[in-house]
Design a protein around this motif. Structure first.
Motif, PDB file in Angstrom:
ATOM      1  N   PRO A  32       9.009  10.223  -5.108  1.00  0.00           N
ATOM      2  CA  PRO A  32       8.838  11.482  -5.859  1.00  0.00           C
ATOM      3  C   PRO A  32       7.395  11.986  -5.870  1.00  0.00           C
ATOM      4  CG  PRO A  32      10.096   9.871  -7.129  1.00  0.00           C
ATOM      5  CD  PRO A  32       9.477   9.132  -5.988  1.00  0.00           C
ATOM      6  N   ASN A  33       6.452  11.121  -5.471  1.00  0.00           N
ATOM      7  CA  ASN A  33       5.030  11.459  -5.582  1.00  0.00           C
ATOM      8  C   ASN A  33       4.494  12.031  -4.266  1.00  0.00           C
ATOM      9  OD1 ASN A  33       5.240  10.340  -8.137  1.00  0.00           O
ATOM     10  ND2 ASN A  33       4.429   8.362  -7.504  1.00  0.00           N
ATOM     11  N   LEU A  34       5.102  13.121  -3.785  1.00  0.00           N
ATOM     12  CA  LEU A  34       4.656  13.759  -2.555  1.00  0.00           C
ATOM     13  C   LEU A  34       3.285  14.391  -2.783  1.00  0.00           C
ATOM     14  CD1 LEU A  34       5.691  14.378   0.343  1.00  0.00           C
ATOM     15  CD2 LEU A  34       6.510  16.568  -0.549  1.00  0.00           C
ATOM     16  N   CYS A  35       2.401  14.202  -1.809  1.00  0.00           N
ATOM     17  CA  CYS A  35       1.043  14.749  -1.940  1.00  0.00           C
ATOM     18  C   CYS A  35       1.125  16.256  -2.168  1.00  0.00           C
ATOM     19  CB  CYS A  35       0.247  14.431  -0.677  1.00  0.00           C
ATOM     20  SG  CYS A  35      -1.537  14.511  -0.913  1.00  0.00           S
ATOM     21  N   PRO A  36       0.444  16.793  -3.184  1.00  0.00           N
ATOM     22  CA  PRO A  36       0.592  18.217  -3.520  1.00  0.00           C
ATOM     23  C   PRO A  36      -0.148  19.135  -2.551  1.00  0.00           C
ATOM     24  CG  PRO A  36      -1.041  17.219  -4.943  1.00  0.00           C
ATOM     25  CD  PRO A  36      -0.470  16.101  -4.116  1.00  0.00           C
ATOM     26  N   VAL A  37       0.183  20.429  -2.592  1.00  0.00           N
ATOM     27  CA  VAL A  37      -0.503  21.423  -1.767  1.00  0.00           C
ATOM     28  C   VAL A  37      -1.987  21.431  -2.125  1.00  0.00           C
ATOM     29  CG1 VAL A  37       1.525  22.866  -1.414  1.00  0.00           C
ATOM     30  CG2 VAL A  37       0.099  23.232  -3.429  1.00  0.00           C
ATOM     31  N   GLY A  38      -2.802  21.751  -1.127  1.00  0.00           N
ATOM     32  CA  GLY A  38      -4.249  21.791  -1.341  1.00  0.00           C
ATOM     33  C   GLY A  38      -4.908  20.434  -1.242  1.00  0.00           C
ATOM     34  N   THR A  96      -4.868  14.167  -6.952  1.00  0.00           N
ATOM     35  CA  THR A  96      -6.056  14.992  -6.688  1.00  0.00           C
ATOM     36  C   THR A  96      -7.202  14.176  -6.089  1.00  0.00           C
ATOM     37  OG1 THR A  96      -6.819  14.614  -8.971  1.00  0.00           O
ATOM     38  CG2 THR A  96      -5.476  16.591  -8.547  1.00  0.00           C
ATOM     39  N   GLU A  97      -6.896  12.991  -5.591  1.00  0.00           N
ATOM     40  CA  GLU A  97      -7.967  12.125  -5.077  1.00  0.00           C
ATOM     41  C   GLU A  97      -8.643  12.706  -3.832  1.00  0.00           C
ATOM     42  OE1 GLU A  97      -8.614   7.457  -3.642  1.00  0.00           O
ATOM     43  OE2 GLU A  97      -6.673   8.135  -4.390  1.00  0.00           O
ATOM     44  N   HIS A  98      -7.869  13.354  -2.965  1.00  0.00           N
ATOM     45  CA  HIS A  98      -8.418  13.849  -1.702  1.00  0.00           C
ATOM     46  C   HIS A  98      -8.120  15.348  -1.538  1.00  0.00           C
ATOM     47  CE1 HIS A  98      -9.204   9.740  -0.445  1.00  0.00           C
ATOM     48  NE2 HIS A  98      -7.950   9.428  -0.746  1.00  0.00           N
ATOM     49  N   PRO A  99      -8.946  16.236  -2.125  1.00  0.00           N
ATOM     50  CA  PRO A  99      -8.717  17.675  -1.929  1.00  0.00           C
ATOM     51  C   PRO A  99      -9.097  18.100  -0.511  1.00  0.00           C
ATOM     52  CG  PRO A  99     -10.756  17.328  -3.139  1.00  0.00           C
ATOM     53  CD  PRO A  99     -10.114  15.963  -2.986  1.00  0.00           C
ATOM     54  N   CYS A 100      -8.401  19.114  -0.008  1.00  0.00           N
ATOM     55  CA  CYS A 100      -8.798  19.689   1.286  1.00  0.00           C
ATOM     56  C   CYS A 100     -10.240  20.172   1.169  1.00  0.00           C
ATOM     57  CB  CYS A 100      -7.880  20.845   1.673  1.00  0.00           C
ATOM     58  SG  CYS A 100      -6.268  20.306   2.300  1.00  0.00           S
ATOM     59  N   PRO A 101     -11.090  19.885   2.169  1.00  0.00           N
ATOM     60  CA  PRO A 101     -12.527  20.173   2.041  1.00  0.00           C
ATOM     61  C   PRO A 101     -12.849  21.660   2.123  1.00  0.00           C
ATOM     62  CG  PRO A 101     -12.038  19.270   4.211  1.00  0.00           C
ATOM     63  CD  PRO A 101     -10.769  19.177   3.414  1.00  0.00           C
ATOM     64  N   LEU A 102     -14.118  21.977   1.876  1.00  0.00           N
ATOM     65  CA  LEU A 102     -14.610  23.352   2.000  1.00  0.00           C
ATOM     66  C   LEU A 102     -14.257  23.918   3.370  1.00  0.00           C
ATOM     67  CD1 LEU A 102     -18.216  23.067   0.503  1.00  0.00           C
ATOM     68  CD2 LEU A 102     -16.303  24.312  -0.498  1.00  0.00           C
ATOM     69  N   SER A 128       2.878  20.630   1.329  1.00  0.00           N
ATOM     70  CA  SER A 128       2.754  19.332   0.669  1.00  0.00           C
ATOM     71  C   SER A 128       2.960  18.207   1.686  1.00  0.00           C
ATOM     72  CB  SER A 128       3.764  19.217  -0.473  1.00  0.00           C
ATOM     73  OG  SER A 128       5.077  19.450   0.008  1.00  0.00           O
ATOM     74  N   GLY A 129       2.549  16.993   1.282  1.00  0.00           N
ATOM     75  CA  GLY A 129       2.783  15.816   2.114  1.00  0.00           C
ATOM     76  C   GLY A 129       1.786  15.608   3.237  1.00  0.00           C
ATOM     77  N   LEU A 130       0.616  16.261   3.161  1.00  0.00           N
ATOM     78  CA  LEU A 130      -0.383  16.045   4.211  1.00  0.00           C
ATOM     79  C   LEU A 130      -0.919  14.617   4.162  1.00  0.00           C
ATOM     80  CD1 LEU A 130      -2.469  19.349   4.233  1.00  0.00           C
ATOM     81  CD2 LEU A 130      -0.301  18.822   5.352  1.00  0.00           C
ATOM     82  N   ARG A 131      -1.291  14.107   5.344  1.00  0.00           N
ATOM     83  CA  ARG A 131      -1.705  12.707   5.436  1.00  0.00           C
ATOM     84  C   ARG A 131      -3.191  12.522   5.716  1.00  0.00           C
ATOM     85  NH1 ARG A 131       2.529  11.450  10.037  1.00  0.00           N
ATOM     86  NH2 ARG A 131       1.623  13.458  10.623  1.00  0.00           N
ATOM     87  N   SER A 132      -3.851  13.563   6.230  1.00  0.00           N
ATOM     88  CA  SER A 132      -5.277  13.436   6.525  1.00  0.00           C
ATOM     89  C   SER A 132      -5.934  14.799   6.411  1.00  0.00           C
ATOM     90  CB  SER A 132      -5.497  12.870   7.931  1.00  0.00           C
ATOM     91  OG  SER A 132      -5.145  13.827   8.916  1.00  0.00           O
ATOM     92  N   ALA A 177       0.845  -1.208   0.000  1.00  0.00           N
ATOM     93  CA  ALA A 177       0.000   0.000   0.000  1.00  0.00           C
ATOM     94  C   ALA A 177       0.878   1.255   0.000  1.00  0.00           C
ATOM     95  CB  ALA A 177      -0.912   0.000   1.207  1.00  0.00           C
ATOM     96  N   CYS A 178       0.470   2.231  -0.807  1.00  0.00           N
ATOM     97  CA  CYS A 178       1.193   3.505  -0.854  1.00  0.00           C
ATOM     98  C   CYS A 178       1.137   4.151   0.530  1.00  0.00           C
ATOM     99  CB  CYS A 178       0.535   4.406  -1.897  1.00  0.00           C
ATOM    100  SG  CYS A 178       1.583   5.754  -2.484  1.00  0.00           S
ATOM    101  N   PRO A 179       2.252   4.637   1.070  1.00  0.00           N
ATOM    102  CA  PRO A 179       2.226   5.209   2.420  1.00  0.00           C
ATOM    103  C   PRO A 179       1.500   6.559   2.452  1.00  0.00           C
ATOM    104  CG  PRO A 179       4.387   5.500   1.465  1.00  0.00           C
ATOM    105  CD  PRO A 179       3.609   4.659   0.497  1.00  0.00           C
ATOM    106  N   GLU A 180       1.017   6.946   3.612  1.00  0.00           N
ATOM    107  CA  GLU A 180       0.318   8.217   3.750  1.00  0.00           C
ATOM    108  C   GLU A 180       1.281   9.367   3.461  1.00  0.00           C
ATOM    109  OE1 GLU A 180       0.707   8.288   8.649  1.00  0.00           O
ATOM    110  OE2 GLU A 180      -1.250   8.069   7.707  1.00  0.00           O
ATOM    111  N   GLY A 181       0.724  10.412   2.869  1.00  0.00           N
ATOM    112  CA  GLY A 181       1.536  11.561   2.477  1.00  0.00           C
ATOM    113  C   GLY A 181       2.020  11.476   1.036  1.00  0.00           C
ATOM    114  N   TYR A 182       1.732  10.357   0.360  1.00  0.00           N
ATOM    115  CA  TYR A 182       2.180  10.144  -1.028  1.00  0.00           C
ATOM    116  C   TYR A 182       1.023   9.566  -1.833  1.00  0.00           C
ATOM    117  CZ  TYR A 182       6.876  10.694   0.930  1.00  0.00           C
ATOM    118  OH  TYR A 182       7.992  11.167   1.575  1.00  0.00           O
ATOM    119  N   PHE A 183       1.172   9.596  -3.162  1.00  0.00           N
ATOM    120  CA  PHE A 183       0.204   8.940  -4.038  1.00  0.00           C
ATOM    121  C   PHE A 183       0.963   8.011  -4.981  1.00  0.00           C
ATOM    122  CE2 PHE A 183       1.540  12.751  -6.269  1.00  0.00           C
ATOM    123  CZ  PHE A 183       1.664  12.357  -7.584  1.00  0.00           C
TER     124      PHE A 183
END
Length: 402
Positions: free
Chosen positions: A123-129, A140-146, A153-157, A107-113
């Motif tokens: 190299p696939n660090l989770c992007p800003v936003g 872009t699977e999990h955008p920060c909500p409204l 970058s690199g947020l996990r939740s 499984a891909c670790p948290e903070g990456y895609f």
């Protein structure tokens, strides 16, 4: 004799010929090598003359059709090969494999895609936003909500997304900065997702970009919801202490101007009536409501509300106090006059008496045997009583008594 399974017998054969490695032949009486079957994908045929498959391909490897060993080909990076696999299977999006000869992906670790067939996730660090929990497939699977944003970058939740800044709003998902300021007449606390998150209540005002409602300042009132500036100045005769919703509050956010004071329109504090004056009334609008201290009395403090209270009193004996006096010795009593306690003006010495000094409370009689001459009460002007008359002390005429 009938040619046995695993073998074929061409014409004029003296003995059966074995099917080669990588093939098998379950049927009898076959006459050509082409009758031997290719070992099926995912299996291997490890010797000659086989009538059945030798077995399944080893995990971590894959066996195309016709394979002769259980480890025919190593499973490459980014793929996985469970047992009896005929071809390498790409790691699904959300997983990766950085080693060869693997039977499963990680499984891909948290903070990456990890997209399809990912070898190295780093190299696939989770992007800003956005945020990426474990097994995230795309950036872009999990955008920060409204109501949130992220410029890291690199947020996990989703909990790691930042609440939208107070005074602004975040109106779409996946933001790296606020959408815009909060509208005037409204306030937007942290985490707001529309520009009109909370309407400004009465008693407050909200300029554009407000994170909280601003309490109406002292001296002004805010008489409606949705204001971006105060409604106006509070009425004369009233003091608005802050948060007023009407121009003439009687309690809470203000009150009627107190005794001994006056309040101009929009004042932020009650003005004290000056020394020499008093004011017994509430709700006074200007200094004209401050009355002169009565003649014969003094008012020595600011803000006096009664002529009998602290800071007041009767004029000192030997002095007189005109209206508006600030102390008991306002004006010294002049010569030719006398001033009792509480005098509002000096009293002239009566006929037959005089006073040659200031600050006196009584006048002196002319001596017996004499009478006063002239009309100047400030000096002793006397003459002997004429013959045929007598003059007791205080006589003011040459012929007082025959």
């Amino acid at each position: 004799m009938t040619c046995p399974p695993g073998r074929y017998c061409p014409a004029n054969s003296s003995a059966p010929t074995l099917c080669p490695e990588g093939t098998y032949l379950p049927a009898r009486a076959k006459s050509a090598e082409s009758d031997c079957l290719q070992c099926t994908a995912g299996s291997y045929c490890g010797s000659t003359g086989l009538s059945n498959l030798s077995g399944g391909c080893t995990p971590g490897h894959f066996c195309p059709s016709g394979s002769s060993t259980a480890t025919a080909q190593s499973c490459p990076k980014g793929y996985y090969c469970p047992a009896a696999t005929g071809s390498a299977i790409p790691c699904a999006a959300g997983t990766y494999n950085k080693h060869d000869q693997q039977s499963a992906c990680t499984a891909c670790p948290e903070g990456y895609f990890c997209k399809n067939a990912t070898v190295n996730y780093e190299p696939n660090l989770c992007p800003v936003g956005h945020y990426c929990p474990a097994s995230t497939a795309t950036e872009t699977e999990h955008p920060c909500p409204l109501g949130t944003m992220s410029n890291t970058s690199g947020l996990r939740s989703a909990n790691e997304c930042t609440s939208c800044l107070a005074g602004s709003y975040c109106g779409t998902v996946g933001l790296t900065q606020p959408t815009a300021q909060c509208d005037q007449g409204y306030y937007c606390p942290t985490g707001s997702n529309i520009s009109t998150q909370n309407i400004c209540p009465v008693g407050s005002y909200c300029p554009a970009g407000s994170g909280t409602a601003v309490l109406c300042p002292a001296g002004q009132y805010c008489g409606a919801t949705g204001l971006h500036t105060p409604s106006g100045a509070c009425d004369a005769g009233f003091l608005c202490t802050g948060g007023a919703s009407i121009s003439n509050p009687s309690s809470g956010s203000g009150h009627s101007c107190g005794v001994g004071r006056y309040c101009l329109s929009g004042t932020t504090s009650e003005a004290l009536c000056p020394v020499g004056s008093y004011n017994p009334s509430t709700g006074s609008k200007n200094i004209s409501a401050c009355l002169d201290c009565p003649a014969g009395q003094f008012c020595s403090q600011n803000g006096i509300s009664s002529t009998t209270g602290p800071g007041t009193g009767s004029c000192t004996p030997g002095y007189y106090c005109p209206a508006g006096s600030t102390n008991g010795g306002a004006v010294i009593c002049p010569t030719g006059h006398f001033c009792l306690a509480g005098s509002g003006s000096p009293t002239q010495c009566p006929a037959g008496q005089y006073n040659s000094q200031q600050g006196q409370t009584n006048c002196t009689h002319s001596p017996a045997g004499y009478y006063t001459t002239g009309v100047d009460p400030t000096a002793l002007n006397i003459a002997p009583c004429p013959a045929g008359y007598y003059c007791p002390a205080g006589t003011s005429s040459a012929y007082p008594f025959a």
